[in-house]
Design an enzyme around this catalytic site. Sequence first.
Site, short mmCIF file in Angstrom:
data_model
loop_
_atom_site.label_atom_id
_atom_site.label_comp_id
_atom_site.label_asym_id
_atom_site.label_seq_id
_atom_site.Cartn_x
_atom_site.Cartn_y
_atom_site.Cartn_z
N ARG A 22 0.82 -1.21 0.00
CA ARG A 22 0.00 0.00 0.00
C ARG A 22 0.86 1.26 0.00
O ARG A 22 1.77 1.39 0.81
CB ARG A 22 -0.91 0.02 1.23
CG ARG A 22 -2.04 -0.99 1.13
CD ARG A 22 -2.74 -1.14 2.46
NE ARG A 22 -3.51 -2.38 2.46
CZ ARG A 22 -4.83 -2.43 2.32
NH1 ARG A 22 -5.52 -1.33 2.20
NH2 ARG A 22 -5.44 -3.59 2.33
N SER A 188 -19.90 -1.57 1.87
CA SER A 188 -19.18 -0.40 1.38
C SER A 188 -18.52 -0.59 0.03
O SER A 188 -18.26 0.38 -0.66
CB SER A 188 -18.13 0.02 2.40
OG SER A 188 -17.14 -0.97 2.51
N HIS A 216 -21.94 2.95 6.85
CA HIS A 216 -22.02 3.61 5.53
C HIS A 216 -23.43 4.12 5.24
O HIS A 216 -23.78 4.35 4.08
CB HIS A 216 -21.54 2.67 4.43
CG HIS A 216 -20.08 2.37 4.57
ND1 HIS A 216 -19.10 3.22 4.15
CD2 HIS A 216 -19.45 1.33 5.18
CE1 HIS A 216 -17.91 2.72 4.46
NE2 HIS A 216 -18.09 1.57 5.08
N THR A 244 -20.67 5.04 12.85
CA THR A 244 -19.42 5.80 12.99
C THR A 244 -19.72 7.29 12.99
O THR A 244 -20.73 7.73 12.42
CB THR A 244 -18.43 5.47 11.86
OG1 THR A 244 -17.19 6.11 12.11
CG2 THR A 244 -18.95 5.93 10.50
N LYS A 247 -17.57 9.16 9.12
CA LYS A 247 -17.84 9.18 7.68
C LYS A 247 -18.82 10.33 7.40
O LYS A 247 -18.39 11.47 7.32
CB LYS A 247 -18.28 7.81 7.21
CG LYS A 247 -17.14 6.78 7.47
CD LYS A 247 -17.35 5.45 6.85
CE LYS A 247 -16.41 4.38 7.38
NZ LYS A 247 -15.03 4.46 6.91
N THR A 276 -9.21 2.27 27.57
CA THR A 276 -8.64 3.20 26.58
C THR A 276 -9.16 4.61 26.84
O THR A 276 -10.27 4.78 27.36
CB THR A 276 -8.98 2.72 25.15
OG1 THR A 276 -8.26 3.50 24.22
CG2 THR A 276 -10.45 2.80 24.83
N THR A 277 -8.37 5.59 26.48
CA THR A 277 -8.73 6.98 26.73
C THR A 277 -9.99 7.37 25.95
O THR A 277 -10.17 6.96 24.81
CB THR A 277 -7.54 7.90 26.34
OG1 THR A 277 -6.43 7.51 27.15
CG2 THR A 277 -7.85 9.36 26.58
N THR A 362 -9.36 -6.33 0.23
CA THR A 362 -10.58 -5.55 0.49
C THR A 362 -11.72 -6.05 -0.38
O THR A 362 -12.88 -6.08 0.05
CB THR A 362 -10.30 -4.06 0.24
OG1 THR A 362 -9.12 -3.70 0.98
CG2 THR A 362 -11.44 -3.19 0.69
N1 PMP Z 1 -17.69 -0.85 9.67
C1 PMP Z 1 -17.56 -0.75 8.34
C2 PMP Z 1 -18.56 -1.45 7.47
C3 PMP Z 1 -16.54 0.02 7.78
O1 PMP Z 1 -16.42 0.11 6.44
C4 PMP Z 1 -15.63 0.69 8.63
C5 PMP Z 1 -14.47 1.53 8.12
N2 PMP Z 1 -14.29 1.68 6.81
C6 PMP Z 1 -15.79 0.52 10.00
C7 PMP Z 1 -16.82 -0.24 10.48
C8 PMP Z 1 -14.86 1.21 10.95
O2 PMP Z 1 -15.28 2.52 11.18
P1 PMP Z 1 -14.23 3.64 11.61
O3 PMP Z 1 -13.57 4.13 10.36
O4 PMP Z 1 -15.03 4.65 12.33
O5 PMP Z 1 -13.24 2.96 12.51
#
Ligand code: PMP
Length: 409
Positions: A22, A188, A216, A244, A247, A276-277, A362
Amino acid sequence: MIDYLAHFQSTLDQLKQERRYRVFATLERQAGRFPHATWDGPDGPRDIVIWCSNDYLGMGQHPAVVHALTEAAQSMGAGAGGTRNISGTHRAVVGLEHELADLHGKEAALVFTSGYVSNLAGISTMAKLLPDCLILSDALNHNSMIEGVRAAGSDKLVWRHNDLAHLDELLARAGNRPKLIVFESVYSMDGDVAPIAGICDLAERYNAMTYIDEVHAVGMYGPRGAGMAEREGLMDRIDVIEGTLAKAYGTLGGYIAGKRAVIDAVRSHAPGFIFTTALPPAIAAAATASIAHLKTSQAERAGQQAAVAATRKALLDAGLPVMMTDTHIVPVMVGDPDLCKQASDLLLERHGIYIQPINYPTVPRGTERLRITPGPFHDHALVDALAGAMVSVWQTLGLPLTNTRTVSR
Ligand code: PMP
């Protein structure tokens, strides 16, 4: 004696040989000018246009969001100062959790430092707390969900992607043990949508819990931007909705929302939450502003949908092999990792258009693609420039331009 460095180097050589190494483009996005950015190219900084951002609606540059972030940083400082348990539970994070619970019509929500962590921690903790749990996972689930399933250590069955008959068959054989169905709403890479109502029907019939990843979809679908389940009137039939803030909401962080007992159990047991923080309060304030804005404003969603339709039409009219989707994701198929990388490089170097190549793992080998995500700030001039540049790149690489208007999945 093991040569440790040689070992790491050989793994990199292997990736390079398989064309899977990458390389990241170094960018600087400019607030107020999205989707324009500066790219640190070989000949120095250069103005380019991003066509593959997951800041789908450009909320990362929205004045209300940037204002909330800077004001909160000025008044509360840069970091959270601790884990949630140890001084990190700021008003801003609690306020964000209330906003999210309200968004999804759920009793409670819990915020994590990313969507990735929310899946890893949420799925593994729920399954571990259910004795003898069987997890049923869609075959195309995101890596964060797969890792959550792995970390649970429970039995798991993978159902064929979006195949309700297969899920039914697996549930019927599972017997009376606790069952957790994990799936996404919008996938996605292919941009297709889960049969959410059918999954809810099966979950109710077999007394299984449901966990949906709306990463998404949140911000973009449904009248208040709560996602596909909201659009289809199904939010109250799903046990846990995960999303999330990174996005469509343009900031950072992830969350789960559901009944209080479930969310409180994850809060109380999940190592990925406890040790974790916490999210910085300024990020929480920015995310809250973004969610609140998209609960009422339809302009960004409408702008995105118009740009998606215009882009898809321009690419199809130009004969490019666009995979048809029902969502904002516009994949253009290449089918070869080298050519995919070359197409991406040529678009950037010759045309100032940035679209990251999507290669294995991917997506499956042979389905390498450019994944385009038009947003409300891609105007007609940018769409036309994209179509022209892609045709030129396709011709340079000897890739086929089709006359048929669609390529099936
Ligand atoms: N779930 C899916 C389907 C995703 O595509 C992604 C990230 N591309 C995540 C969770 C992770 O989300 P984040 O980028 O907020 O860590």
